[in-house]
Write an enzyme that holds these catalytic residues in place. Structure first.
Site, mmCIF file in Angstrom:
data_model
loop_
_atom_site.group_PDB
_atom_site.id
_atom_site.type_symbol
_atom_site.label_atom_id
_atom_site.label_comp_id
_atom_site.label_asym_id
_atom_site.label_seq_id
_atom_site.Cartn_x
_atom_site.Cartn_y
_atom_site.Cartn_z
ATOM 1 N N PHE A 253 0.822 -1.224 0.000
ATOM 2 C CA PHE A 253 0.000 0.000 0.000
ATOM 3 C C PHE A 253 0.852 1.269 0.000
ATOM 4 O O PHE A 253 0.416 2.320 0.447
ATOM 5 C CB PHE A 253 -1.041 -0.020 1.134
ATOM 6 N N CYS A 264 -15.313 1.747 -1.741
ATOM 7 C CA CYS A 264 -15.103 1.601 -0.290
ATOM 8 C C CYS A 264 -14.259 2.714 0.314
ATOM 9 O O CYS A 264 -14.765 3.508 1.095
ATOM 10 C CB CYS A 264 -14.481 0.244 -0.003
HETATM 11 C C1 UGA Z 1 -10.726 -2.107 0.261
HETATM 12 C C2 UGA Z 1 -9.923 -2.767 1.403
HETATM 13 O O1 UGA Z 1 -8.592 -3.018 0.946
HETATM 14 C C3 UGA Z 1 -10.582 -4.069 1.835
HETATM 15 O O2 UGA Z 1 -9.877 -4.627 2.925
HETATM 16 C C4 UGA Z 1 -12.020 -3.764 2.253
HETATM 17 O O3 UGA Z 1 -12.706 -4.954 2.629
HETATM 18 C C5 UGA Z 1 -12.753 -3.140 1.089
HETATM 19 O O4 UGA Z 1 -12.085 -1.918 0.690
HETATM 20 C C6 UGA Z 1 -14.157 -2.823 1.524
HETATM 21 O O5 UGA Z 1 -14.337 -1.941 2.379
HETATM 22 O O6 UGA Z 1 -15.083 -3.524 1.114
HETATM 23 P P1 UGA Z 1 -10.873 -2.545 -2.368
HETATM 24 O O7 UGA Z 1 -11.736 -1.311 -2.434
HETATM 25 O O8 UGA Z 1 -11.299 -3.761 -3.106
HETATM 26 O O9 UGA Z 1 -10.665 -3.000 -0.845
HETATM 27 O O10 UGA Z 1 -9.468 -2.122 -2.968
HETATM 28 P P2 UGA Z 1 -7.982 -1.931 -2.460
HETATM 29 O O11 UGA Z 1 -7.169 -3.070 -2.891
HETATM 30 O O12 UGA Z 1 -7.938 -1.533 -1.040
HETATM 31 O O13 UGA Z 1 -7.562 -0.667 -3.347
HETATM 32 C C7 UGA Z 1 -8.239 0.568 -3.175
HETATM 33 C C8 UGA Z 1 -7.655 1.623 -4.078
HETATM 34 O O14 UGA Z 1 -6.365 1.981 -3.624
HETATM 35 C C9 UGA Z 1 -7.491 1.242 -5.540
HETATM 36 O O15 UGA Z 1 -7.960 2.315 -6.327
HETATM 37 C C10 UGA Z 1 -6.010 1.035 -5.715
HETATM 38 O O16 UGA Z 1 -5.573 1.328 -7.010
HETATM 39 C C11 UGA Z 1 -5.472 2.040 -4.708
HETATM 40 N N1 UGA Z 1 -4.109 1.706 -4.208
HETATM 41 C C12 UGA Z 1 -3.896 0.581 -3.503
HETATM 42 C C13 UGA Z 1 -3.059 2.583 -4.453
HETATM 43 O O17 UGA Z 1 -3.232 3.645 -5.087
HETATM 44 N N2 UGA Z 1 -1.820 2.273 -3.978
HETATM 45 C C14 UGA Z 1 -1.585 1.144 -3.271
HETATM 46 O O18 UGA Z 1 -0.420 0.936 -2.851
HETATM 47 C C15 UGA Z 1 -2.641 0.272 -3.028
#
Ligand code: UGA
Length: 436
Positions: A253, A264
């Site tokens: 992250f 979310c």
């Molecule tokens: C997120 C949480 O990670 C889950 O644990 C949670 O259950 C879920 O929300 C929810 O509340 O239902 P999600 O929305 O599927 O999951 O996606 P993530 O993998 O968390 O990514 C979120 C955003 O952050 C994406 O747009 C991704 O591109 C961005 N991101 C992620 C970054 O810009 N940099 C990173 O290092 C990681």
């Protein structure tokens, strides 16, 4: 165990299918007849790797059905409520009307001894309120709050093999019975020694929003460092690697670029802040306003970088966008940073042509005026600049020669995921956020 799942969106459909995979007999309920028909036919109504296979296996065993009729929960002992809690239209707070409607619809069908399990992300206090409602309607029924931490793209895996289980339960016999039933449902995960925390309602509700707030903060932290890196000539990706080796920090992250979107993180940090203000502890999470602002600035910076790459004027210029989903392995474009960038460039007069391996249909619904094509090759033909905005594997591994039909060899890496030396070695102008 016989289980019902109310709400068959991303969370509910995956939960229903995963519970069937674990050997339970499951009925999924949703008000959307189209979604129910698709699920009954074994077709996931959204893109989620692995879900189709799980649906097919469960259907074959006859252990999973979907219905629009709430009366079909009859016979189930445990009822999961997995409906959405989107952001309200008139404020940053969470809209609880789907949760309230699900409880109201469910109450007349509950029997003494049934357990209702909330999975939706809700403001603290919601479970206590619903517990009172439930007990006054069905005295021997119980409530538990069991937040879900699944990530889109890994949803089945995260549900079947979660990294922890959190049970929010009331005190006394009701709580004991809730724990016993949940332990039975999650017996597989518990046998693998998955950590299980039994807590009160408020803690369970808070765990979920706190986890998402932390993740959002981590992403915005590195994107703030990207802004500083841009002002100083430092490289944010090397910075992330270097601080990530500290195990207390960790590299996960810390991928900088266009920031977070989806259904979310953005709405959860806003709802958390709004609710904290109502509780009189707004100052404690005021920093989440800054987390949100840093995140939204990433989109501005990407638009600015595009203007810069095109000599300050985008009017009439052809911009190719690779990736529209809010993240790879998903067709979800809710609050997708890539779509926001596309919309702004179009509004500024650019000719934007975009593609995505999974999100063309969903993007079309949100931004119908955006020109969509099926492949990266088509998107980049004649492009004055190429923007990589969602780091799908197929884009990360693209060879520069595959995009030789561009008008100008200029690529903006919105996710810091391309091997810069390869692109520069092939004669491309490579630029990204947070790197010199
Ligand atoms: C997120 C949480 O990670 C889950 O644990 C949670 O259950 C879920 O929300 C929810 O509340 O239902 P999600 O929305 O599927 O999951 O996606 P993530 O993998 O968390 O990514 C979120 C955003 O952050 C994406 O747009 C991704 O591109 C961005 N991101 C992620 C970054 O810009 N940099 C990173 O290092 C990681």
């Amino acid at each position: 165990m016989k289980i019902s799942v109310i709400g068959c969106g991303y969370l509910g459909a995956v939960h229903a299918a995963s519970m069937a995979k674990l050997g339970h007999e499951v009925v999924g309920i949703d008000v959307d007849a189209g979604k129910v028909a698709a699920l009954n036919a074994g077709t996931p109504p959204f893109y989620e790797p692995g879900l189709r296979a799980v649906l097919a296996a469960a259907r074959k065993r006859g252990s999973l059905t979907f219905s629009t009729d709430i009366a079909d929960v009859a016979g189930a002992v445990v009822h999961f409520v997995a409906v959405g809690t989107p952001q309200r239209k008139d404020s940053d707070a969470a809209d609880l009307h789907y949760v309230d409607a699900a409880f109201e619809a469910l109450l007349p069908h509950l029997r003494s001894g049934d357990l209702v399990v909330g999975k939706s992300t809700v403001p603290v206090g919601t479970a206590s309120r619903l517990d009172l409602l439930l007990r006054s309607a069905v005295p021997e029924a119980s409530l538990a709050w069991n937040p879900e931490f699944l990530r889109e793209g890994f949803a089945v895996k995260d549900t079947v093999a979660p990294d922890r289980l959190v049970y929010g339960v009331p005190g006394g016999n009701h709580g004991d019975r809730a724990v016993a039933l949940l332990d039975e449902i999650y017996a597989n995960a518990l046998a693998r020694k998955t950590p299980r925390l039994v807590v009160d309602f408020a803690t369970a509700e808070l765990v979920k929003v706190a986890a998402n707030a932390f993740l959002a903060t981590k992403i915005s932290f590195i994107n703030a460092m990207a802004e500083v890196a841009e002002a100083t000539g430092a490289d944010v990706t090397l910075l992330a690697d270097a601080i990530g080796y500290d195990r207390r920090i960790g590299r996960k992250f810390l991928n900088s670029g266009l920031g977070f979107g989806g259904g979310c993180l953005p709405k959860d940090i806003r709802a958390f802040r709004a609710h904290a203000e109502e509780l009189g502890v707004g100052d404690s999470v005021a920093f989440l306003g800054e987390v949100d602002a840093i995140n939204l600035r990433c989109r501005d910076r990407m638009v600015d970088l595009t203007f810069d790459a095109l000599g300050g004027d985008v009017r009439g210029k052809r911009v190719a966008i690779l990736g529209l989903a809010f993240k790879p392995k998903s067709d979800d474009v809710r609050d997708a940073p890539a779509l926001a960038v596309a919309a702004r460039l179009m509004a500024a007069g650019a000719i934007v042509v975009a593609t995505d391996p999974a999100a063309l249909e969903t993007a079309r619904l949100v931004l119908p005026e955006l020109q969509l094509v099926a492949s990266a090759g088509e998107a980049v033909t004649g492009a004055d600049v190429v923007l990589l905005l969602t780091e799908w594997k197929e884009y990360r591994h693209l060879a520069p020669s595959a995009l030789d039909t561009v008008a100008s060899r200029s690529i903006l890496d919105g996710r810091n995921c391309l091997p810069r030396e390869v692109w520069e070695g092939a004669g491309w102008r490579y630029r990204s956020l947070g790197r010199p």
